[in-house]
Scaffold this active site. Structure first.
Site, PDB file in Angstrom:
ATOM      1  CB  SER A  57      -1.799 -28.868  13.625  1.00 34.41           C
ATOM      2  OG  SER A  57      -0.777 -29.191  14.484  1.00 34.41           O
ATOM      3  CG  ASP A 264       0.023 -31.876  12.493  1.00 34.06           C
ATOM      4  OD1 ASP A 264       0.232 -31.659  13.705  1.00 34.06           O
ATOM      5  OD2 ASP A 264       0.386 -31.086  11.600  1.00 34.06           O
ATOM      6  CB  ALA A 354       7.692 -22.983  24.840  1.00 34.60           C
ATOM      7  NE  ARG A 469       2.742 -14.795  18.011  1.00 36.77           N
ATOM      8  CZ  ARG A 469       2.056 -15.915  17.735  1.00 36.77           C
ATOM      9  NH1 ARG A 469       1.554 -16.672  18.703  1.00 36.77           N
ATOM     10  NH2 ARG A 469       1.850 -16.270  16.480  1.00 36.77           N
ATOM     11  CB  SER A 471      -3.430 -17.155  17.426  1.00 39.29           C
ATOM     12  OG  SER A 471      -3.443 -18.359  16.682  1.00 39.29           O
ATOM     13  N   GLY A 472      -1.673 -17.051  14.688  1.00 44.78           N
ATOM     14  CA  GLY A 472      -1.771 -17.262  13.240  1.00 44.78           C
ATOM     15  C   GLY A 472      -2.590 -18.498  12.897  1.00 44.78           C
ATOM     16  CB  THR A 473      -3.048 -21.694  14.153  1.00 44.81           C
ATOM     17  OG1 THR A 473      -2.899 -21.549  15.572  1.00 44.81           O
ATOM     18  CG2 THR A 473      -1.693 -21.854  13.518  1.00 44.81           C
ATOM     19  NE  ARG A 478      -1.441 -19.009  20.077  1.00 44.41           N
ATOM     20  CZ  ARG A 478      -2.449 -19.872  20.052  1.00 44.41           C
ATOM     21  NH1 ARG A 478      -3.223 -20.019  21.097  1.00 44.41           N
ATOM     22  NH2 ARG A 478      -2.709 -20.569  18.955  1.00 44.41           N
TER      23      ARG A 478
HETATM   24  C1  G16 Z   1       1.517 -24.118  14.378  1.00 45.82           C
HETATM   25  C2  G16 Z   1       2.885 -23.682  13.953  1.00 45.82           C
HETATM   26  C3  G16 Z   1       3.750 -23.445  15.169  1.00 45.82           C
HETATM   27  C4  G16 Z   1       3.076 -22.473  16.106  1.00 45.82           C
HETATM   28  C5  G16 Z   1       1.647 -22.912  16.415  1.00 45.82           C
HETATM   29  C6  G16 Z   1       0.862 -21.855  17.149  1.00 45.82           C
HETATM   30  O1  G16 Z   1       1.613 -25.314  15.069  1.00 45.82           O
HETATM   31  O2  G16 Z   1       3.446 -24.666  13.130  1.00 45.82           O
HETATM   32  O3  G16 Z   1       4.980 -22.961  14.747  1.00 45.82           O
HETATM   33  O4  G16 Z   1       3.785 -22.351  17.299  1.00 45.82           O
HETATM   34  O5  G16 Z   1       0.940 -23.162  15.222  1.00 45.82           O
HETATM   35  O6  G16 Z   1       0.878 -20.693  16.370  1.00 45.82           O
HETATM   36  P1  G16 Z   1      -0.010 -19.453  16.708  1.00 45.82           P
HETATM   37  O7  G16 Z   1       0.373 -19.036  18.097  1.00 45.82           O
HETATM   38  O8  G16 Z   1       0.337 -18.431  15.670  1.00 45.82           O
HETATM   39  O9  G16 Z   1      -1.442 -19.888  16.667  1.00 45.82           O
HETATM   40  P2  G16 Z   1       0.670 -26.528  14.739  1.00 45.82           P
HETATM   41  O10 G16 Z   1       1.234 -27.639  15.555  1.00 45.82           O
HETATM   42  O11 G16 Z   1      -0.710 -26.116  15.143  1.00 45.82           O
HETATM   43  O12 G16 Z   1       0.820 -26.699  13.249  1.00 45.82           O
END
Ligand code: G16
Length: 513
Positions: A57, A264, A354, A469, A471-473, A478
């Protein structure tokens, strides 16, 4: 690329949007293969097709990732996220598969079907072979859609489970459904002007080109960052939202509407130029626009119950705007799956992060009530908004349609409220799992004492608000901050970022603006 996992490899976790990480460190091959196994076993368990999308993404082009889709296009259910994590980390894969088959009571004769899609990253094609290998190993078949947007994969997974025969499943269904819905809503309008779409040099350019062609009689869609540069580099929804500035390659002119999608095409933000100044209309604004429209059209007497779901990243001004109109708001954790779930509590649930990720869900009761109350215009809008997941292009058409229906210019939309100055920073620490949060991520409970110190910093500026928090990605923490002025906002965000760096084993250079 190897699709096998070496024993003792570092453990990974199914996060905000599946698994994500570097594509070149030898891990992603087995992670995607095992996600193929997860998707296949989930399909066998339900007796329905599931989806598997290979994408990272908004992340840089060197990363990749994978996420599993439920049959109706929702995100994977929580207990299966745990199973996906276990399957991916198992030293003995066959034993782990057998364990899931037993615990989930999956029939040995069942056969699954996984709808497979991928984005345009250079690593994605090979990873789709990894996925197929996993799907076959788990006694299932795959239907490979090739290069698609995430929402297209979700939508076609939904379609097949709603009865579209396999041999009729193609992208034309997706384009026709949304194009027809837009043409129906705007049937009495002339040309709606120009929209320039920054495609982030990703898969959005394929979808954008189709909509531009199919809707040329109604709206002039021009595509930029359409494959001539690096994916998500200085462009795309995340770049524009985080940096609060135009993407590279965009020579902005007054009177044109601009928007950016991500790698994506499941996120969307709008922007425009007025008197030389850049104005951003992010996910909060999209939610407020649609909620305002719904409130105006439904009027006081409607029995339809609607509300807006946000996260802690929502600008305080947007929440205040909605509350002042008497519109219900709910705050959930980050991650579309959490917002989507909360949105189901309303007849019409408007949910947007947001960062531009979101959609509007209409449940059966909403449709029945709208029919009974004669709201044909809102019923048409329900067909234009992708019901499975946030979709940058469906959302773009919905914004264009709602502006038209309200007879609003983009400037009218921007005048709804003024954002509080805000800033989002990233801090690199040794182990981001050290940051633990609660209360929809607004309160930090570990490291001990961090939240008290953060509260003291927030108290030093007027209208201050901040939270941290993991990040999960991405492998970062963050830091979000808001205050009455840009100067105070900068002061607060830098102080909180340094607090995290000092209390949570920060790595590299100290945070700076
Ligand atoms: C993904 C999730 C979103 C989230 C974003 C950032 O987005 O689908 O819900 O807001 O990651 O998440 P985090 O702050 O945990 O890194 P995407 O567009 O990257 O798939």
């Amino acid at each position: 690329m190897s699709f096998e996992r070496a024993p003792g490899t570092k453990q990974v976790k199914y996060g905000t949007a599946g698994f994500r990480g570097p594509a070149d460190d030898g891990q992603m091959g087995f992670i995607v293969k095992r996600s193929g196994i997860t998707a296949a076993l989930r399909s066998r368990k339900l007796g329905k097709a599931t989806g598997l999308m290979i994408t990272a993404s908004h992340n840089p082009v060197r990363d990749n990732g994978v996420k599993v889709t439920e049959p109706l296009g929702e995100m994977l259910v929580p207990n299966w996220e745990g199973l996906a994590t276990d399957l991916t980390n198992a030293d003995d894969l066959n034993a782990e598969i057998a364990k899931v088959i037993k615990s989930e009571e999956i029939s040995s004769s069942s056969e699954g079907l996984v709808i497979l899609g991928r984005d345009t990253r250079p690593s994605s094609a090979e990873l789709s072979f990894a996925a197929t290998e996993g799907i076959i190993q788990a006694q299932s078949r795959s239907l490979n859609l090739g290069v698609v947007t995430t929402p297209q994969l979700h939508y076609l997974t939904y379609k097949i489970n709603k009865g579209t025969p396999v041999f009729n499943l193609n992208l034309d269904l997706y384009y026709s459904d949304f194009t027809n819905a837009f043409l129906e809503i705007t049937k009495n309008s002339g040309n709606l002007g120009s929209v320039e779409v920054d495609c982030a040099n990703g898969v959005g350019l394929l979808a954008g080109a189709q909509f531009a062609k199919r809707l040329e009689s109604k709206v002039n869609i021009k595509l930029t960052n359409a494959g001539d540069g690096l994916l998500n580099h200085d462009c795309g929804a995340d770049f524009v939202k985080t940096g609060q500035r135009a993407p590279v390659g965009s020579e902005m002119k007054e009177g044109v509407r601009y928007c950016s999608v991500d790698g994506d095409a499941d996120r969307l933000v709008y922007y425009f130029l007025r008197a030389g100044k850049f104005f951003l209309l992010d996910g909060d604004r999209i939610a407020c626009l649609i909620a305002t429209y719904l409130q105006k059209r439904l009027g006081k007497d409607s029995s339809v119950n609607f509300g807006v779901v946000q996260t802690a990243y929502a600008n305080g001004a947007s929440t205040n705007y909605l509350s002042a109109l008497g519109i219900k708001t709910v705050c959930t954790k980050t991650g579309v799956k959490h917002l989507h779930h909360a949105a189901l509590d309303f007849d019409i649930g408007v949910y947007f992060e947001a960062n531009g990720h979101g959609t509007v869900l209409f449940n059966d009761s909403a449709i029945a009530k709208l029919e009974k109350e004669g709201h044909s215009e809102i019923l048409a809008l329900a067909k234009l908004v992708n019901q499975t997941v946030g979709d940058a292009f469906s959302d773009m058409l919905a914004v264009e349609a709602v502006l038209y229906l309200l007879n609003w210019s983009i400037e009218d939309w921007a005048a709804m409220y003024s954002d509080y100055p805000n800033r989002l920073m990233k801090v690199k620490i040794a182990n981001r799992a050290d940051i633990q949060v609660t209360n929809a991520e607004r309160t930090c409970i570990a490291p001990a004492g961090l939240q008290d110190k953060l509260n003291s910093l927030v108290a030093t500026v007027a209208n201050g608000r901040s939270f941290v928090r993991a990040s999960g990605t991405e492998d970062v923490v963050r830091v979000y901050a808001e205050a009455n002025t840009a100067e105070n906002c900068d002061k607060l965000s830098i102080a909180v970022a340094n607090l995290v760096f000092d209390m949570a084993d920060g790595q590299g250079d100290k945070p700076s603006l």
